[in-house]
Design a protein around this motif. Sequence first.
Motif, short mmCIF file in Angstrom:
data_model
loop_
_atom_site.label_atom_id
_atom_site.label_comp_id
_atom_site.label_asym_id
_atom_site.label_seq_id
_atom_site.Cartn_x
_atom_site.Cartn_y
_atom_site.Cartn_z
N GLY A 9 46.23 33.45 42.98
CA GLY A 9 45.06 33.40 43.58
C GLY A 9 44.95 33.97 44.92
O GLY A 9 45.74 34.86 45.38
N ARG A 10 44.29 33.10 45.74
CA ARG A 10 43.87 33.59 47.01
C ARG A 10 44.95 33.66 48.01
O ARG A 10 45.93 32.82 48.33
CB ARG A 10 42.87 32.57 47.60
CG ARG A 10 41.86 33.07 48.45
CD ARG A 10 40.86 32.16 48.84
NE ARG A 10 41.00 30.76 49.54
CZ ARG A 10 41.15 29.65 48.95
NH1 ARG A 10 40.61 29.60 47.62
NH2 ARG A 10 41.28 28.31 49.27
N THR A 56 49.17 37.65 43.68
CA THR A 56 47.80 37.79 44.51
C THR A 56 47.82 39.31 44.75
O THR A 56 48.39 40.40 44.49
CB THR A 56 48.05 37.11 45.60
OG1 THR A 56 46.64 36.96 46.21
CG2 THR A 56 48.88 37.28 46.64
N ASP A 116 42.14 39.74 46.36
CA ASP A 116 42.90 38.71 45.43
C ASP A 116 41.78 38.27 44.07
O ASP A 116 42.22 37.61 43.41
CB ASP A 116 43.30 37.36 45.93
CG ASP A 116 42.31 36.82 46.85
OD1 ASP A 116 41.35 36.34 46.37
OD2 ASP A 116 42.55 36.77 48.16
N SER A 137 47.39 27.33 39.62
CA SER A 137 46.07 28.26 39.78
C SER A 137 44.90 27.39 40.31
O SER A 137 45.11 26.06 40.24
CB SER A 137 45.73 29.15 38.79
OG SER A 137 45.20 28.07 37.65
N THR A 138 43.85 27.96 40.91
CA THR A 138 42.74 27.35 41.50
C THR A 138 41.42 27.71 40.79
O THR A 138 41.24 28.57 40.14
CB THR A 138 42.80 27.25 42.84
OG1 THR A 138 42.13 28.90 42.93
CG2 THR A 138 44.06 27.33 43.46
N THR A 140 38.90 28.40 42.37
CA THR A 140 38.20 29.88 42.88
C THR A 140 38.78 30.97 42.29
O THR A 140 37.88 31.89 42.34
CB THR A 140 38.83 29.77 44.41
OG1 THR A 140 38.26 28.49 45.19
CG2 THR A 140 38.23 31.05 45.25
N GLY A 141 39.93 31.21 41.76
CA GLY A 141 40.04 32.48 40.86
C GLY A 141 39.33 32.58 39.76
O GLY A 141 39.35 33.75 39.34
N SER A 147 39.31 38.75 38.12
CA SER A 147 39.94 37.55 38.35
C SER A 147 39.92 36.61 37.31
O SER A 147 40.96 36.02 36.79
CB SER A 147 39.87 37.00 39.74
OG SER A 147 40.73 35.83 40.00
N HIS A 151 42.97 35.05 35.06
CA HIS A 151 43.29 33.66 35.07
C HIS A 151 43.36 33.00 33.71
O HIS A 151 44.32 32.41 33.25
CB HIS A 151 42.47 32.95 36.03
CG HIS A 151 42.81 33.03 37.35
ND1 HIS A 151 42.82 33.93 38.20
CD2 HIS A 151 43.67 31.97 38.20
CE1 HIS A 151 43.29 34.11 39.56
NE2 HIS A 151 43.64 32.56 39.45
#
Length: 329
Positions: A9-10, A56, A116, A137-138, A140-141, A147, A151
């Motif tokens: 991710g970020r 990323t 990212d 992972s989060t 936000t992804g 993205s 994910h």
Amino acid sequence: MTYDVLTMGRISVDIYPNDIGVGLADVTSFGKYLGGSPSNVAVAAARHGRRTAVVTRTGDDPFGEYLHRELAKFGVDDRFVTPVASLQTPATFCAIMPEQHEFPLYFYGRFPTAPDLQIRAEELDTESIREARIFWSTVTGLCQEPSRSAHVAAHEARPRSGLSEGQFTVLDLDFRPMFWDSEDAAREQVAKVLPHVTVAIGNEEECAVAVGHGTPDEQADRLLAAGVEIAVVKLGPEGVMAKTRTERVVSAPVPVQTLNGLGAGDSFGGAFCHALLASWPLAQVLDYANAAGAIVASRLSCADAMPTPDEVTSLLAERGRLVPEAVAR
């Protein structure tokens, strides 16, 4: 190579003020640091001696070069970090006002998209993702394509039924409203990966986005009902709770003088991964992660501030908490 912790991710350059206690308009000098939550978690776990990597993307620019150098400095494998030629590496500015407990973030280079968020499913090394002891992972992804599909593909590469003993899939419920049209949109995307997740971590607001409002126990129970094996709910000034189908533990806060509250959650995450892989009792996993987060809250930066195991165990001992190494023996 099998990674202990593989995050996705970020990533960004954190631009933090050297002037503490004033707004950004009045800051006269800054320092730059590696940033981005999943990247920070990889750094934090590496600081505890774990073999880590991050998946990323950066811009093809000097800031991207800087981030590669920083990852190498911290011992994080950067083989899955590649540039996106048409985009610039994002920068994140913050103001640090500890007396007001305010640390506002300002994201630059993320709208309408960021490198990212251009990770593509076909680019993934699914074997490394599948074999990693922890994949992190989060939310936000999941906020935009490609993205989002990447994910989902990463999670599908390691279904719960295919995990070996000692393997965990962690979803950081990290929710940043500026990246989403609505909470409902985020909840819809979380539902796509939650069936593959074995550990979910978030504060009460983030858990509400994932599984709806309610008490922390109700939220944890809903995560467990969705198949998660460990539900971690951060309780703010009350500490942090973790719940399994057979156990409920709460770790009280570890008091420190807060300088910068940003990065504490990432330090918590990296230490949590380390302790989980060490097979410590859940109460000691939480205490260790809590202490690691507190140490970073007492320091200026994030990645550079990640503590060593000796620093964490020293703080636990000072606060009269059980030191996990003694339990492990």
